[in-house]
Design a protein around this motif. Structure first.
Motif, short mmCIF file in Angstrom:
data_model
loop_
_atom_site.label_atom_id
_atom_site.label_comp_id
_atom_site.label_asym_id
_atom_site.label_seq_id
_atom_site.Cartn_x
_atom_site.Cartn_y
_atom_site.Cartn_z
N PRO A 85 0.81 -1.23 0.00
CA PRO A 85 0.00 0.00 0.00
C PRO A 85 0.84 1.27 0.00
CG PRO A 85 -0.05 -1.03 2.16
CD PRO A 85 0.67 -1.99 1.25
N PHE A 86 0.19 2.37 -0.38
CA PHE A 86 0.84 3.68 -0.37
C PHE A 86 -0.19 4.74 0.02
CE2 PHE A 86 -0.62 2.73 -4.66
CZ PHE A 86 -1.29 3.88 -5.05
N GLU A 87 0.29 5.85 0.56
CA GLU A 87 -0.58 6.97 0.92
C GLU A 87 -0.82 7.81 -0.33
OE1 GLU A 87 0.80 9.21 4.24
OE2 GLU A 87 1.12 7.44 5.51
N LEU A 88 -2.08 8.12 -0.61
CA LEU A 88 -2.43 8.80 -1.85
C LEU A 88 -2.99 10.19 -1.59
CD1 LEU A 88 -2.79 8.73 -4.95
CD2 LEU A 88 -5.06 7.73 -4.55
N ALA A 89 -2.43 11.18 -2.28
CA ALA A 89 -2.95 12.55 -2.28
C ALA A 89 -3.63 12.80 -3.62
CB ALA A 89 -1.82 13.55 -2.06
N ASP A 90 -4.77 13.48 -3.57
CA ASP A 90 -5.60 13.70 -4.76
C ASP A 90 -5.46 15.16 -5.20
OD1 ASP A 90 -7.75 14.19 -6.53
OD2 ASP A 90 -8.90 12.55 -5.64
N PHE A 91 -5.28 15.37 -6.51
CA PHE A 91 -5.10 16.73 -7.03
C PHE A 91 -6.32 17.61 -6.78
CE2 PHE A 91 -7.30 14.50 -10.38
CZ PHE A 91 -8.17 15.44 -10.90
N GLY A 92 -7.48 17.02 -6.53
CA GLY A 92 -8.69 17.81 -6.34
C GLY A 92 -8.83 18.39 -4.95
N TYR A 93 -7.95 18.01 -4.03
CA TYR A 93 -8.03 18.47 -2.65
C TYR A 93 -6.69 19.07 -2.25
CZ TYR A 93 -12.18 15.54 -2.70
OH TYR A 93 -13.40 14.98 -3.03
N TYR A 94 -6.68 20.37 -2.02
CA TYR A 94 -5.42 21.05 -1.71
C TYR A 94 -5.67 22.27 -0.83
CZ TYR A 94 -7.18 23.80 -5.68
OH TYR A 94 -7.97 24.53 -6.52
N THR A 95 -4.58 22.75 -0.25
CA THR A 95 -4.60 23.99 0.53
C THR A 95 -3.75 25.01 -0.20
OG1 THR A 95 -4.81 22.75 2.61
CG2 THR A 95 -4.04 25.04 2.76
N MET A 96 -4.30 26.20 -0.44
CA MET A 96 -3.56 27.24 -1.15
C MET A 96 -2.73 28.06 -0.16
SD MET A 96 -6.25 28.63 -4.03
CE MET A 96 -7.44 29.25 -2.81
N LEU A 97 -1.50 28.37 -0.59
CA LEU A 97 -0.58 29.17 0.22
C LEU A 97 -0.08 30.34 -0.62
CD1 LEU A 97 1.55 26.19 1.60
CD2 LEU A 97 -0.45 27.22 2.70
N ASP A 98 0.15 31.48 0.03
CA ASP A 98 0.70 32.62 -0.70
C ASP A 98 2.22 32.49 -0.80
OD1 ASP A 98 1.77 33.41 1.74
OD2 ASP A 98 0.26 34.96 2.11
N ARG A 99 2.88 33.50 -1.35
CA ARG A 99 4.33 33.41 -1.58
C ARG A 99 5.12 33.31 -0.28
NH1 ARG A 99 3.09 38.64 -3.01
NH2 ARG A 99 3.05 38.04 -5.19
N ASP A 100 4.51 33.70 0.84
CA ASP A 100 5.17 33.59 2.14
C ASP A 100 4.85 32.28 2.86
OD1 ASP A 100 6.33 36.16 1.91
OD2 ASP A 100 4.42 37.08 2.52
N GLY A 101 4.07 31.42 2.19
CA GLY A 101 3.73 30.14 2.78
C GLY A 101 2.54 30.18 3.72
N LYS A 102 1.79 31.28 3.70
CA LYS A 102 0.61 31.41 4.56
C LYS A 102 -0.64 30.97 3.81
CE LYS A 102 2.57 35.30 7.15
NZ LYS A 102 2.40 36.73 7.54
N VAL A 103 -1.56 30.35 4.54
CA VAL A 103 -2.79 29.86 3.94
C VAL A 103 -3.61 31.04 3.42
CG1 VAL A 103 -4.97 28.66 4.37
CG2 VAL A 103 -2.86 27.83 5.42
#
Length: 272
Positions: A85-103
């Motif tokens: 098995p492997f852990e899977l991340a889906d392209f449809g679910y993400y958190t956006m961050l600005d250029r400073d790495g803030k949400v």
């Protein structure tokens, strides 16, 4: 006299039979060259087609890959052959961050996209995930072995058909992680590690992704959005954008077409 006539008739019949056999052999020899190109064409076509992961000839890659690629390819055999098995991340679910790495919730401010694992799966389940859409089993069209982020660990990039997804696998500390992306989000991967994410003729993003402590962090390096141009999230002139994106294009990463192998009844990852 009758005995002599019979003997002559038998000899003549044998001669005719021999001639007929010889003529048939000649006909076969004449048609054989015409059949060979057709057979070669079919074999060539078969080698180019997509292949189920359960029927992929792994040894066929050895002579085509570099020694480094083959060694890196082997580290993913537990996932490919043993269904680890492997852990899977889906392209449809993400958190956006600005250029400073803030949400941030604002798309125009987003420079980074963080994809966190959402499930643990394996290839048996992954390749049949679209069964409800009348797709019996996804098949591999092409594979690449490439270090996407320069951390010294080469990822395995699997291109699937017919849905057109990419599955990117990363191995770290004897664990496996995957990131799934649609084909238009991962086009023309360059040896610089940069690829094109396209939303249409007038909407293109040049991006880069790296594995980061169990998650995947995608960076939007440059973007064209309906006549507006950005580098690192900052607006620029078209000329500056074109100059920058030209530097990203360092050549395509080598891909390898899979070949079929025979599958035994006791194959450990027989998916059919």
């Amino acid at each position: 006299m009758k005995k002599t006539i019979c003997i002559c008739m038998i000899v003549a019949a044998l001669s005719l039979t021999g001639c007929a056999d010889h003529a048939a052999n000649n006909r076969n020899e004449e048609t054989l060259p015409a059949q060979l190109p057709e057979q070669e064409s079919e074999d060539s076509s078969q080698e180019e087609q997509a292949v189920p992961v359960s029927q992929m000839d792994y040894d066929s890659f050895r002579n085509r890959m570099t020694a480094e690629e083959w060694e890196s390819f082997e580290q993913y055999f537990p996932v490919l052959k043993e269904n680890v098995p492997f852990e899977l991340a889906d392209f449809g679910y993400y958190t956006m961050l600005d250029r400073d790495g803030k949400v941030t919730e604002e798309e125009e401010e987003a420079v980074f996209y963080r994809y966190d694992p959402r499930e643990v799966t394996d290839l048996c389940r992954y390749v049949t995930a679209y069964a409800e859409n009348d797709i019996e089993e996804m098949m591999i069209r092409e594979i690449r072995i490439f270090d996407l982020d320069g951390d010294g660990i080469q990822e395995l990039i699997l291109e699937w058909t017919p849905v057109g997804d990419y599955l990117i696998l990363h191995c770290e500390n004897e664990k496996f992680y995957g990131w799934e992306i649609m084909y238009r989000g991962f086009e023309i991967l360059q040896t610089s590690g940069i690829y094109l994410s396209s939303g249409g003729a007038a909407c293109n993003h040049w991006q880069h992704i790296r594995f980061d402590q169990g998650s995947w962090l995608e960076e939007k390096l440059a973007a064209e959005d309906w006549g507006e141009y950005f580098i690192g999230g900052e607006p620029v002139e078209e000329a500056a954008y074109l100059q920058q994106t030209a530097a990203y294009q360092t050549g395509d990463v080598t891909g390898y077409k899979p070949k079929l192998r025979s599958v035994s009844d006791d194959d450990p990852i027989r998916l059919r």
